[in-house]
Design a protein around this motif. Structure first.
Motif, short mmCIF file in Angstrom:
data_model
loop_
_atom_site.label_atom_id
_atom_site.label_comp_id
_atom_site.label_asym_id
_atom_site.label_seq_id
_atom_site.Cartn_x
_atom_site.Cartn_y
_atom_site.Cartn_z
N LYS A 74 0.83 -1.22 0.00
CA LYS A 74 0.00 0.00 0.00
C LYS A 74 0.85 1.26 0.00
O LYS A 74 0.40 2.33 -0.33
N SER A 75 2.09 1.10 0.41
CA SER A 75 3.01 2.25 0.39
C SER A 75 4.42 1.72 0.44
O SER A 75 4.65 0.55 0.76
N LEU A 76 5.36 2.58 0.10
CA LEU A 76 6.78 2.25 0.29
C LEU A 76 7.31 3.27 1.28
O LEU A 76 7.64 4.40 0.90
N ASN A 77 7.34 2.89 2.52
CA ASN A 77 7.74 3.81 3.59
C ASN A 77 9.10 3.36 4.12
O ASN A 77 9.23 2.32 4.76
N ILE A 86 13.82 -3.34 1.70
CA ILE A 86 14.33 -4.42 0.83
C ILE A 86 14.16 -4.00 -0.63
O ILE A 86 15.10 -4.08 -1.44
N ILE A 87 12.97 -3.51 -0.95
CA ILE A 87 12.69 -3.11 -2.33
C ILE A 87 13.58 -1.92 -2.74
O ILE A 87 14.14 -1.90 -3.84
N ARG A 88 13.74 -0.96 -1.85
CA ARG A 88 14.60 0.18 -2.17
C ARG A 88 16.04 -0.25 -2.44
O ARG A 88 16.66 0.18 -3.42
#
Ligand SMILES: [Zn+2]
Length: 258
Positions: A74-77, A86-88
């Motif tokens: 729902k967000s990348l915080n 992890i995604i960043r």
């Protein structure tokens, strides 16, 4: 020059994404099909430690069994959310991720077949046939070349699967000859497995264990981490593309026995 798409297509020949369960999420999780791949890391789960390992070792592509993204984000915080970070880290280091999950479990030469062969089962059959392909499906069953008593079988199983501990639910004391196996979380299937001497799976809960005893069935909880063997399968298979493929060696079961 091998690209992410070439690795994806190669994997898809082994385990077509059409074989994935409806609830699953498989395929390219993150990245660019056109990116060049020199070095692949294979793993069970894309954890923070695995991503650090990938960055340190100059990896361009991670191939995991469990999906990097499963629940919708729902967000990348990046403040304190581990998944977002992890995604960043993956994006900042140009690392693509492919996850092949239940399609690889079910594929005729996929993970469950590989696990059954690790136990040297004979006359291997699919436990739950896939509607698209009867040679594929979840789980396998077959026979050991010779009968073993339970203690002997458990010793053999731990050696073949490189496991330190297992939990057993003993519903009868027959010798072990026929064996069914379903890697991952297979406790829900205890009610529908064929009549075998023992059923091996992971994530067996209290109620399933009680029910197994009522039904006089033997179950061994081999732990979900037993799927770490997927790394051997993926490494050997992706190497056919003549690229460097490493197995993650930072993964371990999250449980400790005290
Ligand atoms: Zn799994």
């Amino acid at each position: 020059m091998v690209k992410v798409k070439n690795v994806f297509d190669h994997l898809n020949r082994l385990a077509d994404i059409k074989l994935a369960e409806k609830w699953d999420n498989v395929g390219l999780m993150l990245g660019n099909y056109n990116d060049e791949v020199n070095k692949v890391l294979v793993c069970l789960d894309v954890t923070t430690d695995v991503v650090d390992e990938a960055i340190k070792n100059g990896i361009n592509l991670i191939v995991s069994h469990h999906p990097l993204i499963f629940k919708p984000l729902k967000s990348l915080n990046f403040t304190d959310d581990f998944k977002s970070n992890i995604i960043r880290n993956l994006i900042q280091n140009n690392i693509s991720v492919i996850s092949f999950h239940t399609n690889l479990d079910s594929a005729s030469l996929g993970l469950n077949d590989f696990l059954a062969k690790k136990l040297k089962l004979e006359e291997i059959n699919v436990l739950f046939e896939h509607e698209l392909d009867h040679n594929s499906g979840l789980g396998r069953f077959g026979k050991l070349s010779k009968e073993m008593d339970l203690e002997e079988f458990i010793k053999y199983l731990k050696a073949q699967f490189k496991l330190e501990t297992v939990s057993a639910v003993i519903g009868n004391n027959k010798k072990i000859h026929s064996v069914a196996i379903l890697g991952g979380s297979g406790a829900d299937f205890i009610y529908s497995i064929p009549d075998v001497d023992i059923y091996l799976t992971g994530d067996v809960g209290y109620h399933a264990a009680l029910d197994a005893i009522e039904m006089k069935k033997n179950i061994i909880d081999i732990g979900h981490f037993s799927e770490h063997l997927v790394k051997e399968l993926l490494q050997d298979y992706i190497r056919e593309l003549n690229i460097v493929v490493e197995q993650s060696n930072v993964e371990k079961t999250p449980f400790v026995i005290l």
